[in-house]
Design an enzyme around this catalytic site. Sequence first.
Site, PDB file in Angstrom:
ATOM      1  N   LYS A  44       0.918  -1.282  -0.022  1.00  0.00           N
ATOM      2  CA  LYS A  44       0.024  -0.134  -0.066  1.00  0.00           C
ATOM      3  C   LYS A  44       0.796   1.117   0.025  1.00  0.00           C
ATOM      4  O   LYS A  44       2.022   1.268   0.740  1.00  0.00           O
ATOM      5  CB  LYS A  44      -0.892   0.316   1.346  1.00  0.00           C
ATOM      6  N   CYS A 130      -2.447  10.046  -6.217  1.00  0.00           N
ATOM      7  CA  CYS A 130      -3.476   9.725  -5.511  1.00  0.00           C
ATOM      8  C   CYS A 130      -4.465  10.796  -5.396  1.00  0.00           C
ATOM      9  O   CYS A 130      -4.372  12.061  -5.189  1.00  0.00           O
ATOM     10  CB  CYS A 130      -3.117   9.603  -3.993  1.00  0.00           C
ATOM     11  N   ASN A 194      -3.625   5.038 -12.200  1.00  0.00           N
ATOM     12  CA  ASN A 194      -4.240   5.127 -11.416  1.00  0.00           C
ATOM     13  C   ASN A 194      -5.862   5.103 -11.526  1.00  0.00           C
ATOM     14  O   ASN A 194      -6.361   5.432 -12.591  1.00  0.00           O
ATOM     15  CB  ASN A 194      -3.872   6.342 -10.231  1.00  0.00           C
TER      16      ASN A 194
HETATM   17  O1  RRO Z   1      -5.747   5.691  -0.751  1.00  0.00           O
HETATM   18  C1  RRO Z   1      -6.487   6.447  -1.720  1.00  0.00           C
HETATM   19  O2  RRO Z   1      -7.408   6.808  -1.575  1.00  0.00           O
HETATM   20  C2  RRO Z   1      -6.012   6.020  -3.160  1.00  0.00           C
HETATM   21  C3  RRO Z   1      -4.833   6.079  -3.409  1.00  0.00           C
HETATM   22 BR1  RRO Z   1      -3.478   6.466  -2.490  1.00  0.00          BR
HETATM   23  C4  RRO Z   1      -4.579   6.021  -4.954  1.00  0.00           C
HETATM   24  O3  RRO Z   1      -3.369   6.202  -5.289  1.00  0.00           O
HETATM   25  N1  RRO Z   1      -5.678   5.736  -5.577  1.00  0.00           N
HETATM   26  C5  RRO Z   1      -6.807   5.479  -5.267  1.00  0.00           C
HETATM   27  O4  RRO Z   1      -7.703   5.211  -6.013  1.00  0.00           O
HETATM   28  N2  RRO Z   1      -6.988   5.553  -4.135  1.00  0.00           N
END
Ligand code: RRO
Length: 312
Positions: A44, A130, A194
């Site tokens: 993660k 993100c 992403n």
């Molecule tokens: O943790 C999130 O909300 C998240 C991240 Br870091 C990301 O890079 N992509 C996503 O869809 N959720």
Amino acid sequence: VDLSTSIAGVSLPNLFFNASGVWCQHESELKELLNSESGSLITKSATFEYREGNPSPRYVPLPAGSINSMGLPNEGYEYYLNYAKNYDYTNNVKPLFVSLSGLSLQDNVKMVEQFVAADLPCILEINFSCPNVPGKPQLGYDMDAMENALKVLAPIVKKPFGIKLPPYFDIAHFDAVAAIVNKIDNLAFVTCVNSVGNGLAIDFETETALIKPKDGFGGLGGAMILNTALANVNAFHRRLNEGKKVIGVGGVTSGKEAFLHVLAGASAVQIGTQLKEEGPVFFARVKKELEEIMQAKGYKSLDDFRGKVKTL
Ligand code: RRO
């Protein structure tokens, strides 16, 4: 048929692994990935400190995919650094990837320095995309900030590394980002894509947003983003210098979409929504389905068809 591949100078027994964020926050989940038929695993996205993340509901499956606004819940980078230090690199055929997503360039520098100091064979994927931290726009949409970050981080990492990119929607953006990536010698791969940021899912009956954070806005994943993902994979495959690789993510629910990702140019394929929904047993299914497709089409290795999508 042979599903093996290589990324950033390391070999994967097969091209499949999890998309960062799915099934990889805790050691118990990473262990399940290790015990699955995945070819690798990634942790993660880590921030400098532990984060609880956004309030729930923050992930909801949709008819054709998913929406999430997790808000970067994670154990803090020391947890993943410890995991990487204890990982058995010799007896394990799966290389380990570690995702870092500092809330600032300074945090990314501090985390990268600690990984470099530990001198581990794991591979860093730095997350520039993100969509879900309130007040923190995606770095991948700010070309100057992204170039600056890469110029600072790449010499510290020294080894081959990768970045996770948001989806782009205009040819000028593919050109601009690829030009930046091509300037950084040890930037060995880009992971595309992403989630498609800031979608909105609304329940028809209750007339209410399906997730709680950010007035219901969240990143879209799964089947509905397949074509955006394929376009991004292929756009970078066409533009990146020799030796730089693309990891495809987005919309893979069976061997067929995995085949299309490779045809578009992917050297490995990560699984997000479908892994979340089906669990790590998905890897056995998708591997078998891709093998059957390759057999039927007469392809023996991924090299036989990688990037070979035909155009009219
Ligand atoms: O943790 C999130 O909300 C998240 C991240 Br870091 C990301 O890079 N992509 C996503 O869809 N959720």
